[in-house]
Design a protein around this motif. Structure first.
Motif, PDB file in Angstrom:
ATOM      1  N   LEU A  37       0.842  -1.201   0.000  1.00  0.00           N
ATOM      2  CA  LEU A  37       0.000   0.000   0.000  1.00  0.00           C
ATOM      3  C   LEU A  37       0.869   1.239   0.000  1.00  0.00           C
ATOM      4  CD1 LEU A  37      -2.870   1.338   0.390  1.00  0.00           C
ATOM      5  CD2 LEU A  37      -2.444   1.156   2.855  1.00  0.00           C
ATOM      6  N   SER A  38       0.492   2.215  -0.811  1.00  0.00           N
ATOM      7  CA  SER A  38       1.123   3.537  -0.788  1.00  0.00           C
ATOM      8  C   SER A  38       0.066   4.557  -0.393  1.00  0.00           C
ATOM      9  CB  SER A  38       1.689   3.886  -2.171  1.00  0.00           C
ATOM     10  OG  SER A  38       1.880   5.281  -2.287  1.00  0.00           O
ATOM     11  N   ASP A  39       0.428   5.483   0.489  1.00  0.00           N
ATOM     12  CA  ASP A  39      -0.543   6.511   0.892  1.00  0.00           C
ATOM     13  C   ASP A  39      -0.517   7.726  -0.029  1.00  0.00           C
ATOM     14  OD1 ASP A  39       1.803   7.747   1.569  1.00  0.00           O
ATOM     15  OD2 ASP A  39       1.417   7.819   3.725  1.00  0.00           O
ATOM     16  N   GLY A  40       0.351   7.703  -1.032  1.00  0.00           N
ATOM     17  CA  GLY A  40       0.427   8.808  -1.987  1.00  0.00           C
ATOM     18  C   GLY A  40       1.382   9.911  -1.597  1.00  0.00           C
ATOM     19  N   LEU A  88       5.611   3.646   2.061  1.00  0.00           N
ATOM     20  CA  LEU A  88       5.244   2.307   1.609  1.00  0.00           C
ATOM     21  C   LEU A  88       4.885   1.450   2.813  1.00  0.00           C
ATOM     22  CD1 LEU A  88       5.130   0.057  -0.613  1.00  0.00           C
ATOM     23  CD2 LEU A  88       7.561  -0.350  -0.137  1.00  0.00           C
ATOM     24  N   TYR A  89       3.739   0.788   2.726  1.00  0.00           N
ATOM     25  CA  TYR A  89       3.295  -0.145   3.761  1.00  0.00           C
ATOM     26  C   TYR A  89       3.260  -1.552   3.169  1.00  0.00           C
ATOM     27  CZ  TYR A  89       1.294   4.146   5.851  1.00  0.00           C
ATOM     28  OH  TYR A  89       1.100   5.402   6.363  1.00  0.00           O
ATOM     29  N   LEU A  90       3.791  -2.527   3.914  1.00  0.00           N
ATOM     30  CA  LEU A  90       3.611  -3.934   3.564  1.00  0.00           C
ATOM     31  C   LEU A  90       2.721  -4.540   4.640  1.00  0.00           C
ATOM     32  CD1 LEU A  90       7.167  -4.973   2.325  1.00  0.00           C
ATOM     33  CD2 LEU A  90       5.207  -4.210   1.004  1.00  0.00           C
ATOM     34  N   MET A 115     -10.579 -10.517   9.347  1.00  0.00           N
ATOM     35  CA  MET A 115      -9.329 -10.110   9.982  1.00  0.00           C
ATOM     36  C   MET A 115      -8.908  -8.727   9.488  1.00  0.00           C
ATOM     37  SD  MET A 115      -5.596 -11.950   9.696  1.00  0.00           S
ATOM     38  CE  MET A 115      -6.193 -13.523  10.295  1.00  0.00           C
ATOM     39  N   LYS A 116      -8.470  -7.872  10.419  1.00  0.00           N
ATOM     40  CA  LYS A 116      -7.916  -6.574  10.034  1.00  0.00           C
ATOM     41  C   LYS A 116      -6.471  -6.767   9.596  1.00  0.00           C
ATOM     42  CE  LYS A 116     -11.140  -3.424  10.744  1.00  0.00           C
ATOM     43  NZ  LYS A 116     -11.049  -2.374  11.752  1.00  0.00           N
ATOM     44  N   TRP A 117      -6.055  -5.984   8.628  1.00  0.00           N
ATOM     45  CA  TRP A 117      -4.695  -6.108   8.112  1.00  0.00           C
ATOM     46  C   TRP A 117      -3.701  -5.488   9.082  1.00  0.00           C
ATOM     47  CZ3 TRP A 117      -5.184  -4.589   2.211  1.00  0.00           C
ATOM     48  CH2 TRP A 117      -6.110  -5.463   1.600  1.00  0.00           C
ATOM     49  N   GLU A 118      -2.501  -6.045   9.106  1.00  0.00           N
ATOM     50  CA  GLU A 118      -1.464  -5.600  10.035  1.00  0.00           C
ATOM     51  C   GLU A 118      -0.238  -5.143   9.259  1.00  0.00           C
ATOM     52  OE1 GLU A 118       1.293  -7.491  13.657  1.00  0.00           O
ATOM     53  OE2 GLU A 118       0.011  -8.783  12.421  1.00  0.00           O
ATOM     54  N   ALA A 119       0.228  -3.926   9.551  1.00  0.00           N
ATOM     55  CA  ALA A 119       1.404  -3.379   8.869  1.00  0.00           C
ATOM     56  C   ALA A 119       2.666  -3.915   9.540  1.00  0.00           C
ATOM     57  CB  ALA A 119       1.378  -1.863   8.904  1.00  0.00           C
ATOM     58  N   VAL A 122      14.054 -17.518   3.510  1.00  0.00           N
ATOM     59  CA  VAL A 122      13.798 -16.124   3.891  1.00  0.00           C
ATOM     60  C   VAL A 122      12.654 -15.579   3.049  1.00  0.00           C
ATOM     61  CG1 VAL A 122      14.774 -13.796   4.008  1.00  0.00           C
ATOM     62  CG2 VAL A 122      16.196 -15.770   4.554  1.00  0.00           C
ATOM     63  N   HIS A 123      11.645 -15.022   3.724  1.00  0.00           N
ATOM     64  CA  HIS A 123      10.514 -14.436   3.019  1.00  0.00           C
ATOM     65  C   HIS A 123      10.883 -13.036   2.535  1.00  0.00           C
ATOM     66  CE1 HIS A 123       6.372 -12.364   3.104  1.00  0.00           C
ATOM     67  NE2 HIS A 123       6.487 -13.035   1.979  1.00  0.00           N
ATOM     68  N   ALA A 124      10.636 -12.780   1.241  1.00  0.00           N
ATOM     69  CA  ALA A 124      10.951 -11.468   0.665  1.00  0.00           C
ATOM     70  C   ALA A 124       9.797 -11.004  -0.215  1.00  0.00           C
ATOM     71  CB  ALA A 124      12.246 -11.537  -0.148  1.00  0.00           C
ATOM     72  N   MET A 125       9.683  -9.701  -0.364  1.00  0.00           N
ATOM     73  CA  MET A 125       8.676  -9.111  -1.248  1.00  0.00           C
ATOM     74  C   MET A 125       9.351  -8.123  -2.187  1.00  0.00           C
ATOM     75  SD  MET A 125       5.485  -8.667   1.376  1.00  0.00           S
ATOM     76  CE  MET A 125       6.557  -8.598   2.800  1.00  0.00           C
TER      77      MET A 125
END
Length: 585
Positions: free
Chosen positions: A128-131, A135-137, A149-153, A176-179
């Motif tokens: 997510l980008s707030d503009g 940057l939020y993952l 479920m509510k999303w967690e940053a 290792v988890h990566a995005m």
């Protein structure tokens, strides 16, 4: 590593040469709508954002996001910074969009802010980008109607200048988890003195979990790579495992920085002008092809190694590398083909085309070691057809009844993008292009997610049709696969002057276009007719009909978002979310 030129291979079995037209159907499309609690805020372009690239990137942004992992689930961000999700199971009982996350920062104070953007990274993660440049993952858990479920940053960081998110993927490498997240910016460029003063920037960011086993997850930026170009890409996506990148754009992109350090730009290699004698010469007619291959002198027929299949040829001499090898441009009939040794130093091969008529642009796909020799009759015919280009008269061919071409009579669909329009695959390690497709004659139409575990597909215009291509990064020899066709859609969409968005169903049952206001057009694939129909001109029975439908929304608000699933079409305005029931499955 030098980039190799690549040609898109059309699957002719997916083309319909007998397609006639779309027939307008007056069947009503059931339309339902949800009134939104808070408006979807369209972020207007400012006076400083005056370039065509600003309009393409931000003015034509699609505010509605389709969740490819969960059927008939769409998301958007409203003016309160809430990420809202709506999953449709029953059209007649639409619920209210449910809040799954809220941007708590006050984003209204940012002068240069852009629209908030969202990318569904995996079945349990989102970007997510707030503009404003943050940057939020987000760890979403399993989404869909049954999930509350509510999303967690788990990652939130300022990335610099405001951006929108183009694409993101999630993968696990060595435990290792990566995005991988791809960001788009349009930035002031002091070096751009002749043009608009702006350049387009793509930033490819890798964020990985740095916590040890058993510790609480902690995500940090592992790598940042920046590409620059002169035009907003029509298509940009990261490979599923983060090993490469694909970009389709009218102007080329090049990597300029890695982790803030400039990438050393190699001097462009001069084109190889070394002139070597062709290994073979070839001619063709509408029915057959003749190939003459140079051979070492004194070769006997026992030493000739010749293998021919319908789509492949291999020709060589015992003890030497193959002289001619690879995939033929089109199919031939092996049983009707033959070869013979001539003058003890050349071998002549006669190939019978399986489909008469089309002329081949090349003999073996990608092979540049041969030379095409045109017959005198073909040269004379081409010369006759091109006479008008060098004539002083308005009609350079007075014997013909056809008038000269008038450019004012050309339609939009007769125009093509620039010759530099290309689709490029970049290697993630070397940051160099490995394969480049020239798309100069293929207009970009739209991008669609067909299988969430694969890269997004892109739809290009080929002649009058629209062809859908699935990237296959794990298949270098066939990196873009033709998987679907929408007949005549390339021609039809060009007539829609107010077109804003285009898309198609993931199962390719229909394609759809929408205008800036109210109207959307649905083009269905041909389906069998229940009654007996005849073509009056040709006197033959028509077995299938392709329907076109038009839907008009009961709204005077501009369309901000437009997405399609196999059953439904979703259209977002600032105050309503419309659901059109297109298919009944």
């Amino acid at each position: 590593m030098a980039a190799s030129n690549y040609s898109l291979k059309v699957n002719r079995e997916l083309l319909d040469p007998n397609f006639e037209s779309y027939r307008l159907s007056l069947d009503a499309i059931p339309t339902y709508d949800v009134e939104l609690d808070a408006a979807v805020e369209e972020v207007k372009l400012k006076d400083t954002q005056y370039t065509l690239e600003h309009v393409r990137a931000f003015g034509m942004y699609n505010y509605l996001h389709l969740d490819p992992w969960y059927e008939d689930s769409v998301l958007f961000v409203d003016c309160k910074g809430r990420v809202l999700s709506l999953t449709v199971t029953l059209d007649t009982a639409l619920g209210k969009p449910r809040e799954v996350y809220r941007i708590t920062a006050d984003i209204s104070q940012c002068e240069d802010r852009l629209c908030a953007s969202l990318s569904l990274t995996s079945a349990t993660w989102a970007s997510l980008s707030d503009g404003t440049g943050r940057l939020y993952l987000l760890r979403t858990g399993k989404r869909g109607d049954s999930s509350h479920m509510k999303w967690e940053a788990l990652f939130s960081e300022d990335m610099g200048e405001p951006f929108t998110i183009l694409h993101s993927v999630s993968h696990v490498q060595d435990g290792v988890h990566a995005m991988e997240v791809l960001l788009l910016r349009i930035q002031k460029d002091p070096q751009e003195t002749k043009g608009s003063g702006y350049s387009v920037s793509l930033e490819w960011i890798t964020v990985a979990n740095t916590a040890g086993q058993g510790q609480e997850k902690k995500y940090e930026v592992r790598k940042r790579r920046v590409l620059r170009g002169k035009s907003v890409p029509h298509y940009a996506a990261v490979e599923p495992k983060g090993t490469g990148l694909m970009v389709a754009s009218e102007k080329p992109f090049v990597f300029t920085h890695v982790d803030g350090l400039p990438v050393e730009q190699a001097d462009p290699e001069p084109m190889e002008v070394e002139k070597t004698d062709p290994i073979y010469f070839w001619q063709q007619t509408a029915e057959d092809i003749t190939v003459c291959v140079r051979m070492p002198e004194g070769v006997t027929k026992e030493e000739v190694q010749f293998r021919l299949m319908a789509d492949n040829i291999r020709l060589g001499v015992q003890g030497f590398p193959p002289l001619l090898e690879g995939q033929l441009f089109a199919s031939v009939d092996p049983e009707a083909s033959a070869w013979i040794i001539k003058n003890d130093k050349s071998l002549e091969v006669s190939l019978q085309k399986r489909s008469e008529g089309p002329m081949w642009p090349e003999l073996v796909t990608g092979d540049r070691r041969g030379e095409y020799v045109m017959s005198d009759e073909q040269a004379a015919l081409i010369h006759e057809r091109l006479t008008y280009l060098t004539s002083e008269d308005m009609n350079g061919n007075p014997d013909k009844d056809k008038p000269p071409c008038n450019s004012q009579e050309l339609e939009d669909c007769d125009g093509f993008p620039e010759d530099s329009f290309s689709l490029t695959h970049f290697d993630g390690e070397s940051l160099k292009p490995t394969q480049v497709v020239n798309l100069g004659s293929h207009q970009y139409l739209f991008t669609v997610d067909v299988n969430p575990s694969d890269m997004p597909c892109l739809c290009l215009r080929h002649d009058v049709d629209a062809l859908v291509w699935q990237p296959r990064p794990d298949q270098p020899s066939n990196m873009w696969e033709h998987i679907a066709t929408f007949n005549a859609l390339g021609y039809v969409q060009a007539s829609k002057r107010d077109k804003k968005f285009a898309t198609c169903a993931p199962n390719f049952s229909y394609a759809s276009l929408c205008e800036c206001l109210r109207r959307s057009f649905i083009y269905r694939q041909p389906s069998p007719v229940e009654t007996v129909l005849f073509n009056r001109k040709q006197g033959r029975q028509v077995a299938q009909v392709a329907k076109q439908q038009v839907a008009s929304l009961d709204s005077d608000k501009p369309i901000l978002g437009f997405r399609a699933t196999n059953e439904r079409l979703y259209i977002l305005t600032s105050s309503n979310l419309f659901v059109l029931k297109v298919n009944n499955n």
